[in-house]
Scaffold this active site. Structure first.
Site, PDB file in Angstrom:
ATOM      1  CG  LEU A 311      -1.813  -1.215   1.421  1.00 17.82           C
ATOM      2  CD1 LEU A 311      -2.706  -1.007   2.634  1.00 17.82           C
ATOM      3  CD2 LEU A 311      -2.653  -1.490   0.182  1.00 17.82           C
ATOM      4  CD  GLU A 313      -1.594   9.468   1.558  1.00 13.35           C
ATOM      5  OE1 GLU A 313      -2.696  10.023   1.741  1.00 13.35           O
ATOM      6  OE2 GLU A 313      -0.975   8.852   2.459  1.00 13.35           O
ATOM      7  CG  HIS A 315      -3.352   1.282  -1.934  1.00 13.49           C
ATOM      8  ND1 HIS A 315      -2.034   1.293  -2.313  1.00 13.49           N
ATOM      9  CD2 HIS A 315      -3.996   0.455  -2.793  1.00 13.49           C
ATOM     10  CE1 HIS A 315      -1.875   0.490  -3.350  1.00 13.49           C
ATOM     11  NE2 HIS A 315      -3.048  -0.027  -3.672  1.00 13.49           N
ATOM     12  N   GLY A 429      -9.660   3.514  -7.374  1.00 19.15           N
ATOM     13  CA  GLY A 429      -8.869   4.696  -7.681  1.00 19.15           C
ATOM     14  C   GLY A 429      -8.952   5.093  -9.145  1.00 19.15           C
ATOM     15  CG  ASP A 432      -5.584   0.942 -11.556  1.00 20.27           C
ATOM     16  OD1 ASP A 432      -4.736   0.533 -12.362  1.00 20.27           O
ATOM     17  OD2 ASP A 432      -5.373   1.056 -10.345  1.00 20.27           O
ATOM     18  CD  GLN A 435      -8.982  -2.250 -11.371  1.00 20.56           C
ATOM     19  OE1 GLN A 435      -8.111  -3.047 -11.653  1.00 20.56           O
ATOM     20  NE2 GLN A 435      -8.998  -1.578 -10.218  1.00 20.56           N
ATOM     21  CB  SER A 467       2.119   2.729  -9.329  1.00 22.79           C
ATOM     22  OG  SER A 467       2.118   1.364  -9.722  1.00 22.79           O
ATOM     23  NE  ARG A 469       2.830  -4.160 -12.187  1.00 16.87           N
ATOM     24  CZ  ARG A 469       1.552  -4.486 -12.046  1.00 16.87           C
ATOM     25  NH1 ARG A 469       0.673  -3.520 -11.757  1.00 16.87           N
ATOM     26  NH2 ARG A 469       1.133  -5.728 -12.170  1.00 16.87           N
TER      27      ARG A 469
END
Length: 576
Positions: A311, A313, A315, A429, A432, A435, A467, A469
């Site tokens: 997680l 910020e 999230h 969020g 995405d 999504q 992210s 990633r």
């Protein structure tokens, strides 16, 4: 005792219908935004109008610089009628600066949000708030107001106000000072973009401390490795001698903490008598349903925030929104294998459950649902949920990219989570964006009784979308990755300036990416509702989306350009 507290809170809340906020800066703006969202009748004033504004309210809150509180209160005290309660939001000032209102018969209070407030629309949800009052009733009004604004109140004795504020400075301002010192030393050691290199370590260390206190302490001093400490001091002395006293002082303090031993865990720490408990961690849907049944039976509002962990910020902002709007907050913690392709990073996807649980505790999550893959997809599992049509076949769903199977994995696991949790609201969020659009369509088409809330993208200070990633990025890649947001901003700025042709605006973004050495998978303009190609700005909201690989990381980002009015001087509103 709890019944008495509930009665006191109800009495205090009865005074909170009309609120006067004096000051429209960062804190005043954030308080005003939160108060209106909570349904309060808010009147905003400033110096020169504060008395007239305050006369319209039962409670007045001074959101002005510390040096101006006393004089602002003297002006406000001329209000007729005077509010029954007058407070301020300073962390350092006490009740004495409100003496003018007190002399005229108002009860006085303090309410200090214990968080940084960088903008006038800062989200206050979940933030602790230090409160005090000239009487028990005034203190209760301060606490009730804090709760209405989405914060968690705690008491600070008036005589220890300076110590409280010093602790806040140590935890916040001095932390920035410490990290800037570390950045300077690392830069002098020849590391490019030192802040980006250090940021993951800083965030994880903070999360570990939030969960375990001093037990999170690691490093050479905790291990008793004094040879390494001496080597550190020699290096600091050579490269940044002005930092040597800082390192020495912190080393001495660290030795004392290490010798003291581990502090109590976050399972039982409190905030001014208000328990802040670690969330209940649940591994099976059967246990989850049993745990939520009392809340569901009593009609309490249940919120779900689905996550794949690691997680950040972004999230946290969703978790705080869920905490502010729901009675029970459930966070799912599950790295979903069905949304990863055969050549994607499932095995290497970053995971840190301990840090994730610490953030869940800090943001007020009640339940963490963390099943394993075999429980979600048992042997013989053969059913999936798929949204057909163009929504899942373009952008990331294009067969040349992740493909529609990715979204089939997303919608399947989200459908299973909605069935397991049965939430009233589910939070996703904007980063995405595709999504979120696909999930909205699934919820609509399958009649899931849930409201879908999409929170704004949260960004690093340099604009890079947060992210999980991002941790894959090397320092030079981290710098290049900024180009994604810069490209989106260039497209949006062109639309704001009156450009209606999306292809011409997109060309500006492509040039920025090319100059940064980034070959995007896509940079496209599409209808923000149905994802059909958008040839022009101005008719409907347009989603400008980008995806690119930077090193090992596949990054996505987007902006939504609301319908601009070229030639009319109206700016396009860009939601990021």
């Amino acid at each position: 005792m709890r019944e008495l507290e509930r009665n006191r809170d109800a009495e205090a809340s009865s005074a909170l219908h009309r609120l006067a906020v004096i000051g429209d800066g960062r804190t005043g703006g954030s308080v005003t935004h939160a108060a209106r969202a909570a349904g309060l009748d808010v009147h905003v004033g400033r110096r020169g109008t504060s008395a007239a504004t305050a006369s319209l309210a039962e409670v007045a809150l001074l959101c002005v610089p510390d040096r101006s509180i006393a004089s602002a209160c003297a002006e406000l005290a001329e209000a007729d009628p005077l509010p029954a309660y007058v407070g301020h939001v300073s962390g350092a000032a006490g009740l004495d600066v409100l003496a003018a209102a007190r002399r005229r018969g108002a009860e006085t209070f303090t309410l200090h949000p214990l968080q940084t407030i960088p903008t006038p629309d800062t989200d206050l949800a979940g933030a602790p708030a230090a409160v005090s009052g000239s009487s028990p009733a005034a203190r209760d009004v301060a606490a009730a107001l804090a709760r209405r604004l989405g914060m968690v109140p705690f008491d600070v004795p008036e005589e220890h106000r300076a110590a409280y504020h010093a602790a806040a400075v140590l935890a916040s301002n001095f932390l920035v000072t410490l990290e800037e010192s570390a950045t300077e030393l690392l830069t002098r050691a020849g590391v490019a973009d030192a802040r980006a290199v250090l940021a993951p370590l800083v965030l994880r260390s903070a999360a570990n401390w939030a969960e375990a206190g001093s037990a999170a302490l690691t490093g050479p001093i905790a291990r008793g490795d004094e040879d390494t400490v001496r080597a550190h001091l020699a290096a600091v002395r050579a490269l940044a001698p002005k930092l040597e006293p800082t390192y020495t002082a912190l080393a001495e303090r660290t030795r004392a903490i290490a010798e003291r031993g581990a502090a109590p865990s976050s399972q039982d720490w409190t905030t001014g008598g208000t328990p802040v408990n670690a969330p209940q961690v649940i591994r099976t849907r059967e246990e989850l349903r049993r745990a939520l049944e009392p809340a569901r039976r009593s009609g309490r509002r249940i919120g779900l925030v689905p996550t794949m962990g690691f997680l950040h910020e972004g999230h946290a902002s969703l978790l705080r929104a869920a905490r502010a709007g729901c009675d029970v907050v459930v966070m799912s913690l599950f790295v979903n294998p069905t949304q990863f392709g055969p050549n994607e990073d499932l095995a290497a996807y970053p995971r840190d459950e301990a840090a994730d649980l610490a953030m869940a505790a800090a943001t007020g999550v009640d339940v963490v649902y963390a099943p394993d893959a075999a429980h979600v997809y048992p042997a013989g599992y053969a059913t999936s949920v798929e949204v057909g049509g163009e929504l899942t076949q373009v952008l990331c769903g294009d067969p040349r990219r992740r493909g529609s199977a990715h979204f089939r994995g997303v919608t399947t696991v989200v459908a299973k989570l909605l069935n397991a949790v049965g939430p009233d609201v589910a939070f996703f969020g904007q980063k995405d964006a595709q999504q979120a659009i696909v999930i909205r369509r699934m919820v609509r088409d399958l009649d899931f009784p849930v409201e879908v809330v999409v929170g704004p993208t949260v960004r690093e200070p340099d604009g890079l979308a947060m992210s999980s990633r991002n941790v894959y990025l090397e320092p030079d890649e981290r710098v290049r990755a900024r180009a994604l947001n810069q490209a989106l901003s260039a497209v949006a700025d062109a639309a704001r300036a009156g450009e209606t042709d999306t292809s011409r605006a997109l060309a500006l973004g492509h040039k920025i990416l090319t100059d940064a050495g980034i070959d995007p998978e896509y940079l496209e303009a599409r209808d923000a509702d149905d994802l059909t190609l958008a040839a022009r700005f101005g008719d409907r909201p347009v989603l400008v989306a980008v995806a690119a690989r930077v090193g090992r990381a596949r990054l996505i980002d987007n902006v939504v350009v609301e319908s601009p009015q070229p030639g009319a001087g109206a700016a396009a509103e860009v939601a990021r």
